[in-house]
Design an enzyme around this catalytic site. Structure first.
Site, PDB file in Angstrom:
ATOM      1  CG  ASP A 438      -6.137  55.036  64.969  1.00  0.00           C
ATOM      2  OD1 ASP A 438      -7.306  54.848  64.604  1.00  0.00           O
ATOM      3  OD2 ASP A 438      -5.825  55.413  66.126  1.00  0.00           O
ATOM      4  CG  ASP A 458      -1.365  64.226  65.802  1.00  0.00           C
ATOM      5  OD1 ASP A 458      -2.513  64.349  65.287  1.00  0.00           O
ATOM      6  OD2 ASP A 458      -0.928  64.984  66.679  1.00  0.00           O
ATOM      7  CG  ASN A 485     -13.744  57.081  60.821  1.00  0.00           C
ATOM      8  OD1 ASN A 485     -14.910  57.175  61.184  1.00  0.00           O
ATOM      9  ND2 ASN A 485     -12.809  56.488  61.556  1.00  0.00           N
ATOM     10  CE1 TYR A 552     -18.005  64.344  66.809  1.00  0.00           C
ATOM     11  CE2 TYR A 552     -20.378  64.755  66.775  1.00  0.00           C
ATOM     12  CZ  TYR A 552     -19.291  63.972  66.414  1.00  0.00           C
ATOM     13  OH  TYR A 552     -19.486  62.851  65.672  1.00  0.00           O
ATOM     14  CE  LYS A 556     -17.552  64.199  62.952  1.00  0.00           C
ATOM     15  NZ  LYS A 556     -16.875  63.290  62.018  1.00  0.00           N
TER      16      LYS A 556
END
Ligand code: ZN
Length: 655
Positions: A438, A458, A485, A552, A556
């Site tokens: 993270d 990163d 994720n 976005y 995706k």
């Protein structure tokens, strides 16, 4: 070694059993005395039974308790009279001994008494302390061990030759102690095993232990057998070799194992000794070490085949050392290699860590004994006996079902919050070791578990990700599951004003970084003992896009196509890739309370109604998505790849 006895603390103890707990914990706090459940202590107390009659009871450490953390219920009360009668028997099988201990304890719910209970009973003192102190084990595992012990302690201790722990040892002690003990006897040395001390108070017994071990440590120092060599050549680790090794060991074991790489100066110095192959093969330090490094159930047959295979294995892989502990086992526990360092194996990260702790002490014991004139361990037949010891077998049979992902390793991106954090929890609770990546540096401290490694980084930086993967492999041995994720949602923006920079940034995180992770993980996933799995956290937006979310949704959608093609390409490697498409998961980092309130207001709904804006009128949580993620990695989906599963409460645009 110093006594840690504290009169103020001892004065707080209200009973003899409390004092027993107190001084047992003092012993347990020093890993050079007892390690991970090793050692045992007892106190003899006369108390009234149900009929008002006085009865002498031995409170002895119960199995499953650790001296460092023991509490009063950790001591099993067993009737002394019966124990002393048992000690006079000619023979007693180990399973019958355990049965006798169990049936003569006065509290049914107490743990099974230590297998050394009869031995404790046979020593005629109120308090008895027993450790496998490194210094004693070191001296007794040398060529002239017994002479050195006699030289060091004179007639202050009774010396018992090596007998395997169990009834025979208790009987031997009962016999020899009554012959050899006298007023000045402070303790009893068991060759190749450890030390007993005793006394009529907790303090006397404890302080005799500290004094005798301290003398043994000083003896080693005076004989230049204390400081062990610390010099090693720096080496590079090829993490793929480690992953391959883990895969092979898992195959021998019959289930996935965690393999830890230990590359401390001490470990590398030991592994690079010229005589490593020879000294590491002479045997374990104490029978106890053999017992406790043995956590995996054994294969039914083929011990010798395995040894032969294992030798071949080392020849083919140019790894030139192995430890006797593993030679007895279908799967090794400790592997020593001049380049890789010390590698330890366990069903879980915790087990591999226990093995590492034990072997860290073993390395020091072996090297000090070498300095003292030559390490000489238990002879091979004795080790073999311990291996097939009835009690050990019983213990192994008793161990219940394992969590479904035990021994496996998962990597989760975006692991510090929301769905990612929930995925970490779900995977950990199924027994997996988890590496969490993270941007948020606090990820490093998020889970207080040996099975978790949090790395602040990163994921758009390829080098950093590659380094994180290496760390994961060194810590756990490989990679079995990948959960993609991490993602960003830059906020609503119509296409007409969507700038290149935002577009690139979203693609960089949601798409490019995932391609890179897939590519870098592939060689490890290929080596996963139960085949690799990838779960991609997609989005409802792929099937049902909304205005203002072009970057976005496009990122995706592209990721979704990437996942489908990867599923086609990696099926030949047995790697499964499935996608989840969540919607309206509001307990994630993206949704602050203000954003949520604003969106609800936009639709003229209450926040609660807004949250349940789906066909099933149900709220979808991070945990729902995480549990399904873990399930996709688990058995029930073992024949599914390329699937796309919505987690959205039902959406009429998706259905
Ligand atoms: Zn012992």
């Amino acid at each position: 070694m110093k006594s840690l006895w504290n009169d103020t603390e001892a004065a707080r103890c209200e009973s003899e059993l409390d004092l027993r707990v107190y001084s047992s914990r003092l012993l347990g706090s020093d890993p050079s005395l007892v390690l991970h459940g090793g050692g045992n202590t007892s106190v003899k107390i006369t108390e009234k039974d149900l009929f008002g009659e006085q009865e002498e009871i031995l409170y002895v450490k119960g199995s499953g308790w650790d001296l460092a953390t023991i509490e009063a219920p950790g001591f099993t009360p067993v009737r002394m009279a019966h124990l002393l009668k048992l000690a006079r028997l000619e023979t007693l099988s180990d399973s019958e001994m355990v049965n006798q201990l169990k049936t003569h304890q006065t509290v049914a719910s107490a743990p099974t008494a230590s297998v050394e209970a009869i031995l404790h009973a046979a020593l005629p003192y109120q308090y008895v302390d027993h450790t496998h102190a490194d210094a004693i084990v070191t001296i007794t595992n040398t060529e002239e061990g017994e002479a050195r012990i006699r030289d060091l302690y004179g007639n202050r201790v009774v010396v018992i030759p090596y007998v395997m722990p169990g009834f025979d040892l208790a009987r031997k002690v009962a016999e020899q102690f009554s012959q050899d003990a006298h007023e000045g006897t402070l303790g009893m040395v068991l060759m190749n095993h450890g030390l007993f001390t005793f006394g009529d108070s907790a303090q006397v017994s404890y302080e005799r232990m500290i004094r005798l071990v301290d003398e043994a440590e000083q003896y080693l120092q005076q004989h230049n057998a204390w400081e062990t060599p610390r010099n090693h050549r720096p080496t590079e680790v090829d993490t793929l070799t480690v992953a391959r090794l883990r895969n092979d060991i898992s195959e021998v074991a019959g289930f996935p194992v965690v393999l830890q790489c230990h590359r401390s100066e001490a470990a590398l110095s030991f592994c690079q000794r010229n005589d490593l192959a020879e000294i590491s093969q002479r045997g374990p330090a104490t029978p106890d070490h053999v017992i406790r490094t043995k956590r995996l159930p054994m294969l039914n047959d083929g011990l010798m085949d395995y040894v032969a295979d294992y030798q071949r294995y080392f020849e083919t892989h140019a790894l030139n050392a192995r430890n006797p502990v593993e030679m007895l086992d279908p799967a090794p526990r400790v592997l020593l290699d001049p380049k890789l360092g010390m590698l330890t194996v366990g069903k879980s990260s915790r087990d591999a860590g226990i093995v590492a702790d034990i072997y860290r002490h073993t390395m020091e014991i072996i090297q000090r004994a070498e300095l003292l004139g030559g390490w000489r361990a238990l002879p091979a037949p004795e080790i073999f006996e311990v291996e097939y010891w009835e009690l050990e077998q019983a213990k192994l049979r008793k161990s219940g079902a394992s969590p479904s992902l035990q021994g496996e390793v998962a990597l989760v991106t975006g692991a510090a919050s929301g769905i990612g954090k929930a995925c970490v929890d779900s995977l950990l609770s199924r027994g997996a070791a988890v590496v969490g990546l993270d941007l948020d540096e606090t990820i490093a401290y998020q889970h207080d578990s040996q099975s978790f490694l949090g790395i602040g980084c990163d994921i758009t930086d390829g080098e950093v990700v590659s380094d994180a993967l290496n760390q994961a492999v060194l810590r756990f041995g490989g990679l079995d599951m990948l959960v993609l994720n991490a993602g960003i949602f830059p906020g609503g923006c119509p296409v007409a004003s969507l700038d290149d920079e935002t577009w690139r940034q979203v693609m960089g995180v949601n798409l490019d970084a995932n391609l890179r992770l897939l590519r870098l993980s592939h060689p490890y996933l290929k080596l996963a003992p139960k085949h690799g799995r990838v779960v991609v956290i997609g989005s409802k937006n792929i099937a049902a896009p909304g205005q203002g979310a072009a970057a976005y949704s496009a990122s995706k959608a592209a990721l979704n196509q990437l996942a489908r093609i990867t599923a086609l390409e990696w099926a030949a490697d047995g790697i499964r890739i499935n996608s989840l498409h969540p919607d309206a998961v509001f307990d994630t980092g993206i949704w602050t309370e203000e954003v949520l309130a604003a969106r609800a207001a936009h639709y003229g709904l209450s926040v609660d109604a807004y949250k349940k804006r789906n066909l099933l009128r149900t709220e979808i949580t991070s945990r729902d998505v995480a549990e399904l993620t873990a399930e996709l990695c688990d058995r029930r989906f073992s024949k599914t790849t390329g699937a796309q599963i919505p987690v959205d409460g039902g959406n009429d645009r998706v259905i």
